[in-house]
Design an enzyme around this catalytic site. Sequence first.
Site, mmCIF file in Angstrom:
data_model
loop_
_atom_site.group_PDB
_atom_site.id
_atom_site.type_symbol
_atom_site.label_atom_id
_atom_site.label_comp_id
_atom_site.label_asym_id
_atom_site.label_seq_id
_atom_site.Cartn_x
_atom_site.Cartn_y
_atom_site.Cartn_z
ATOM 1 N N SER A 157 0.725 -1.436 -0.002
ATOM 2 C CA SER A 157 -0.117 -0.003 0.001
ATOM 3 C C SER A 157 0.803 1.194 -0.362
ATOM 4 C CB SER A 157 -1.184 0.043 1.382
ATOM 5 O OG SER A 157 -2.039 1.247 1.605
ATOM 6 N N TYR A 166 -1.176 -0.353 10.003
ATOM 7 C CA TYR A 166 -1.234 -0.826 9.434
ATOM 8 C C TYR A 166 -0.301 -0.342 8.000
ATOM 9 C CZ TYR A 166 -3.971 -0.753 4.421
ATOM 10 O OH TYR A 166 -3.728 -0.714 3.567
ATOM 11 N N LYS A 170 2.201 -3.397 6.474
ATOM 12 C CA LYS A 170 2.325 -3.035 5.012
ATOM 13 C C LYS A 170 3.792 -3.032 4.185
ATOM 14 C CE LYS A 170 -2.075 -3.827 3.651
ATOM 15 N NZ LYS A 170 -2.667 -5.117 2.403
HETATM 16 N N1 LIG Z 1 -9.262 -0.393 -0.202
HETATM 17 C C1 LIG Z 1 -7.986 0.938 -0.364
HETATM 18 O O1 LIG Z 1 -7.744 1.720 -0.154
HETATM 19 C C2 LIG Z 1 -6.465 -0.401 -0.319
HETATM 20 C C3 LIG Z 1 -5.661 0.555 -0.080
HETATM 21 C C4 LIG Z 1 -4.224 0.173 -0.259
HETATM 22 C C5 LIG Z 1 -4.245 -1.166 0.215
HETATM 23 N N2 LIG Z 1 -5.527 -2.416 0.035
HETATM 24 C C6 LIG Z 1 -5.290 -3.249 -0.092
HETATM 25 O O2 LIG Z 1 -5.832 -3.702 -0.501
HETATM 26 C C7 LIG Z 1 -6.728 -5.404 0.075
HETATM 27 C C8 LIG Z 1 -7.916 -5.520 -0.634
HETATM 28 O O3 LIG Z 1 -8.770 -4.666 0.344
HETATM 29 P P1 LIG Z 1 -10.336 -3.771 0.089
HETATM 30 O O4 LIG Z 1 -9.971 -2.188 -0.747
HETATM 31 O O5 LIG Z 1 -9.996 -4.530 -1.090
HETATM 32 O O6 LIG Z 1 -11.108 -4.019 1.017
HETATM 33 P P2 LIG Z 1 -11.730 -5.042 1.471
HETATM 34 O O7 LIG Z 1 -12.200 -5.370 2.902
HETATM 35 O O8 LIG Z 1 -12.665 -4.715 0.305
HETATM 36 O O9 LIG Z 1 -11.605 -6.933 1.159
HETATM 37 C C9 LIG Z 1 -11.112 -7.140 2.094
HETATM 38 C C10 LIG Z 1 -11.197 -9.219 1.683
HETATM 39 O O10 LIG Z 1 -10.686 -9.432 2.801
HETATM 40 C C11 LIG Z 1 -11.031 -10.800 3.894
HETATM 41 N N3 LIG Z 1 -10.675 -10.765 5.253
HETATM 42 C C12 LIG Z 1 -10.224 -10.041 6.526
HETATM 43 N N4 LIG Z 1 -9.151 -10.349 7.373
HETATM 44 C C13 LIG Z 1 -9.323 -11.597 6.646
HETATM 45 C C14 LIG Z 1 -8.888 -13.283 7.368
HETATM 46 N N5 LIG Z 1 -8.587 -12.839 8.367
HETATM 47 N N6 LIG Z 1 -8.884 -13.622 6.141
HETATM 48 C C15 LIG Z 1 -9.698 -13.917 5.273
HETATM 49 N N7 LIG Z 1 -10.159 -12.491 4.295
HETATM 50 C C16 LIG Z 1 -10.412 -11.627 4.839
HETATM 51 C C17 LIG Z 1 -12.090 -9.003 4.200
HETATM 52 O O11 LIG Z 1 -13.650 -10.532 4.052
HETATM 53 C C18 LIG Z 1 -12.950 -8.886 2.268
HETATM 54 O O12 LIG Z 1 -13.382 -9.542 1.990
HETATM 55 C C19 LIG Z 1 -6.316 -4.922 1.408
HETATM 56 O O13 LIG Z 1 -4.845 -5.812 1.696
HETATM 57 C C20 LIG Z 1 -5.816 -3.518 1.797
HETATM 58 O O14 LIG Z 1 -5.178 -3.797 2.721
HETATM 59 C C21 LIG Z 1 -6.455 -1.094 0.036
#
Ligand SMILES: NC(=O)c1ccc[n+]([C@@H]2O[C@H](COP(=O)([O-])OP(=O)(O)OC[C@H]3O[C@@H](n4cnc5c(N)ncnc54)[C@H](O)[C@@H]3O)[C@@H](O)[C@H]2O)c1
Length: 277
Positions: A157, A166, A170
């Site tokens: 991230s 967080y 990351k």
């Molecule tokens: N959305 C953003 O702005 C953003 C930015 C940078 C990085 N990310 C990263 O991208 C990835 C996806 O995030 P997103 O935005 O799609 O979030 P989201 O919350 O929509 O999806 C995350 C998914 O991970 C699953 N999850 C959470 N904990 C879990 C566990 N212990 N075991 C199995 N599954 C689990 C959740 O049920 C969910 O389906 C994450 O690693 C997040 O940190 C997101």
Amino acid sequence: MAHEEQKQNRSVRQRFELNGRNYIVTGGGQGIGFAVAEAICEMGGNVGVLDLRQTPVDEFHTLAKRFGVKTAYARTDVSSAERLQAGFDQVMQTLGTLDGIFTAAGIAIDKPFVDQTPDEFMNIQKVNVFGSFYAAQLAVKQMQKQKTKGSVVLVASITAHRMASYNASKGGVFMLSKALATELAPFGIRCNTISPAFTDTAQTQVVRNADPTNAGVMWSQPPLGRIGEADEMTAAVIYLLSDASSYTTGADIAITGGIHVGRKTDYAMHINGAPSS
Ligand SMILES: NC(=O)c1ccc[n+]([C@@H]2O[C@H](COP(=O)([O-])OP(=O)(O)OC[C@H]3O[C@@H](n4cnc5c(N)ncnc54)[C@H](O)[C@@H]3O)[C@@H](O)[C@H]2O)c1
């Protein structure tokens, strides 16, 4: 396939195809993970999703028919090595063999550094760092057993203020990918990361709901002038999972609307000599 033969047999379009290949996506029950699972299917790949959700988003159930591929879903917790192993074994019954993994399962909290508790810190590390580590390890063991090459794509991230736990997690994922890239190269297994910035998913929705200022920042600060969409992460991941990136390992692709190099208002300041309101 010999290197010379490989060189003759590839068009750019073919190198992106995932026909008949098998991938696991952790956190593919929704958000960025689901968008990538869908993209894998669109490119002809079969996909096994591992997620904490009881069931994935409804659209998941349309993928097999829409794209003529195999899909499998297992409810699991990536922070538990035992539960993850069980979920992994379950989807491998459908996939049979494995060509790569995308580890999207992740959580975040938005709180001042001094207010983050040991339990909150540990929970974030367990899901984001341990979860990525365990999932990648299972996938690599499988590919080494098969004696086939493959691709591991982890999610780092670009980071934000007030997210100390967080950010620490990351940073761990980012450096994990560097170790895997060098250690696994002799096996033909590549490892790369994507680093999204603000993306419109449930994860950012929580933060935006908590404070409208956050929503404003996500829309106004990226130089491209808006928040990103989950499906804007997918092409980079397909690139990294596919043969299109056959000479790429240890890389990170920032998908951020430009905010990893500067804020939109910084640029306005530079050209106007004064901060924009
Ligand atoms: N959305 C953003 O702005 C953003 C930015 C940078 C990085 N990310 C990263 O991208 C990835 C996806 O995030 P997103 O935005 O799609 O979030 P989201 O919350 O929509 O999806 C995350 C998914 O991970 C699953 N999850 C959470 N904990 C879990 C566990 N212990 N075991 C199995 N599954 C689990 C959740 O049920 C969910 O389906 C994450 O690693 C997040 O940190 C997101």
